[in-house]
Write a protein that holds these residues in place. Structure first.
Motif, PDB file in Angstrom:
ATOM      1  N   ARG A  78       0.783  -1.242   0.000  1.00 10.85           N
ATOM      2  CA  ARG A  78       0.000   0.000   0.000  1.00 10.85           C
ATOM      3  C   ARG A  78       0.807   1.280   0.000  1.00 10.85           C
ATOM      4  O   ARG A  78       0.459   2.245  -0.655  1.00 10.85           O
ATOM      5  CB  ARG A  78      -0.874   0.029   1.260  1.00 10.85           C
ATOM      6  CG  ARG A  78      -2.120  -0.733   1.006  1.00 10.85           C
ATOM      7  CD  ARG A  78      -3.233  -0.225   1.799  1.00 10.85           C
ATOM      8  NE  ARG A  78      -4.387  -0.988   1.307  1.00 10.85           N
ATOM      9  CZ  ARG A  78      -5.538  -0.967   1.846  1.00 10.85           C
ATOM     10  NH1 ARG A  78      -5.737  -0.205   2.886  1.00 10.85           N
ATOM     11  NH2 ARG A  78      -6.519  -1.669   1.357  1.00 10.85           N
ATOM     12  N   ASN A  79       1.868   1.277   0.783  1.00 12.16           N
ATOM     13  CA  ASN A  79       2.625   2.525   0.914  1.00 12.16           C
ATOM     14  C   ASN A  79       3.734   2.642  -0.122  1.00 12.16           C
ATOM     15  O   ASN A  79       4.518   3.583  -0.102  1.00 12.16           O
ATOM     16  CB  ASN A  79       3.205   2.638   2.331  1.00 12.16           C
ATOM     17  CG  ASN A  79       4.025   1.409   2.673  1.00 12.16           C
ATOM     18  OD1 ASN A  79       4.075   0.473   1.871  1.00 12.16           O
ATOM     19  ND2 ASN A  79       4.671   1.412   3.831  1.00 12.16           N
ATOM     20  N   ASP A 127       5.529   2.948  -3.978  1.00  9.07           N
ATOM     21  CA  ASP A 127       5.318   3.893  -5.081  1.00  9.07           C
ATOM     22  C   ASP A 127       5.300   3.109  -6.403  1.00  9.07           C
ATOM     23  O   ASP A 127       6.340   2.634  -6.866  1.00  9.07           O
ATOM     24  CB  ASP A 127       6.473   4.905  -5.025  1.00  9.07           C
ATOM     25  CG  ASP A 127       6.472   5.878  -6.203  1.00  9.07           C
ATOM     26  OD1 ASP A 127       5.728   5.650  -7.183  1.00  9.07           O
ATOM     27  OD2 ASP A 127       7.233   6.861  -6.136  1.00  9.07           O
TER      28      ASP A 127
END
Ligand code: GLA
Length: 396
Positions: free
Chosen positions: A132-133, A135
């Motif tokens: 999720r976090n 890039d």
């Protein structure tokens, strides 16, 4: 030089899903050569998801499943190369592939090196289980660089289904093709929806980085891994194949070419359609006339707002090719036969110009001669007519 023209080949996913092994890949390679697919331009043979064990080895390497690929991947690559074909494999930018196998997040450089050692020429790179976090743009860039660092020419087939408006950055991070939609299924609504959603992005597709409309389902008749809904008719497969060619999209066959019915083999090997797909100038098709809709009848309810209002389900394209040639194509989204008119003035050729179009049917080879002012054809329900054309003067 990789992907100067839309890449062409065969991919295991649509028909075989996880049921892949070396014997199948060898047979597909043999078929691609024997039945003329390689010579028609289909050069990549790509193994999709589900080829590895569920764990990396103690050195951190991905391991081909020894039951499926008992001689390892280098042997598969060698066989494929021995047939004059190129070899493709699959991994994913996330922690696990879509089918739950180990994938390349934080292993980009070591995996790229392994693929290069095996002789891989093409990497499909998926987007499931992406942290999720993390890039996404950076991670596609990372794999792109990792492939380049190997020094081998590897076609980077990015597949992030359009996240973060992928059409705006995939070219700049070095991808050679990019999927910007969810998965294709073997039915009319699915392929029309994909085409419709990408029409406005086709101007961002061209040499060295093509918008990938997904693997073809042409000829599958709901046999295999992506069978949902009503199987396609031959007319619908003609629509699908010709739309992909008008779009200048990569042509990756998904059907079991070992058992294709003759009319579908003929369609996939249609020289003129392939020439249209591979045209040097890579211009997207131009939707002409007042018919600006592409929503299949059954989809009207679900259509996005601006499209729901539009009633027309008959549409026509002109596509500019190199060497002063054109394609004029007619599509009928109704289920019944309809007459469709293409008014040449809508494409910049009014009667008063003294020019018409000399037209040839790409499916039948029939020469229609020079048509002036407009041309109306009767198109069966869920089918299309496609003509190669040249401007020609007429004398009234
Ligand atoms: C995703 C991709 C498909 C296929 C599968 C494999 O859904 O979009 O094309 O590669 O994963 O699991």
């Amino acid at each position: 030089m990789i992907a100067a023209k839309p890449p062409m080949g065969w991919n295991s996913w649509n028909t075989f899903g996880k049921d892949i092994d070396e014997k199948l890949i060898f047979q597909i390679a043999d078929t691609m050569v024997r039945e003329g697919y390689r010579d028609a331009g289909y050069e990549y043979l790509v193994i999709d998801d589900c080829w590895s064990l569920k764990e990396r080895d103690s050195d951190g390497n991905l391991v081909p499943d020894p039951e499926k690929f008992p001689h390892g991947m280098k042997a598969v690559a060698d066989y494929v190369h021995g047939k004059g074909l190129k070899f493709g494999m699959y991994s994913c930018a996330g922690i696990l592939t879509c089918a739950g196998y180990p994938s390349s997040y934080d292993h980009e450089y070591e995996d790229a090196r392994l693929f290069a050692r095996w002789g891989v020429d093409y990497l499909k790179y998926d987007y499931c289980n992406f942290p999720r976090n993390a890039d996404g743009v950076n991670r596609y860039h990372t794999m792109s660089m990792a492939l380049k660092a190997t020094g081998r020419e590897i076609c980077f087939a990015a597949c992030n289904w359009g996240h973060q408006q992928s059409w705006n950055w995939m070219r700049s991070i070095g991808a050679h093709m990019y999927r910007s939609t969810g998965d294709i299924f073997d039915n009319f609504r699915s392929f029309m929806g994909i085409f419709q959603s990408q029409l406005e992005h086709l101007c961002q597709s061209g040499p060295y980085c093509f918008n990938d409309l997904d693997m073809l389902t042409v000829g599958m008749y709901n046999q295999g891994n992506v069978a949902i809904g009503k199987p396609c008719t031959d007319g619908e497969y003609r629509m699908q194949f010709s739309l992909w060619c008008l779009a200048g999209a990569p042509l990756m066959i998904g059907a079991d070419i070992r058992n294709l019915v003759p009319q579908m083999k003929k369609l996939l090997l249609n020289k003129e359609l392939i020439r249209i797909d591979q045209d040097l100038e890579c211009r997207p098709p131009c939707l002409v006339g007042r018919r600006s809709v592409m929503v299949p009848e059954e989809d009207r309810e679900n259509a996005v707002e601006p499209l729901r209002a539009v009633k027309d389900q008959l549409f026509t394209f002109i596509k500019h090719l190199s060497d002063n040639e054109f394609v004029i194509a007619y599509y009928n989204l109704f289920t019944e036969e309809r007459d469709i008119s293409f008014i040449f003035a809508d494409a910049g050729v009014p009667y008063s110009s003294g020019y018409g179009f000399d037209m040839r049917d790409v499916f039948t080879g029939e020469e229609l001669g020079v048509k002036r002012d407009y041309y109306t054809v009767s198109v069966p329900g869920h089918d299309c007519k496609v003509f190669l054309c040249r401007l020609a003067p007429f004398h009234s």
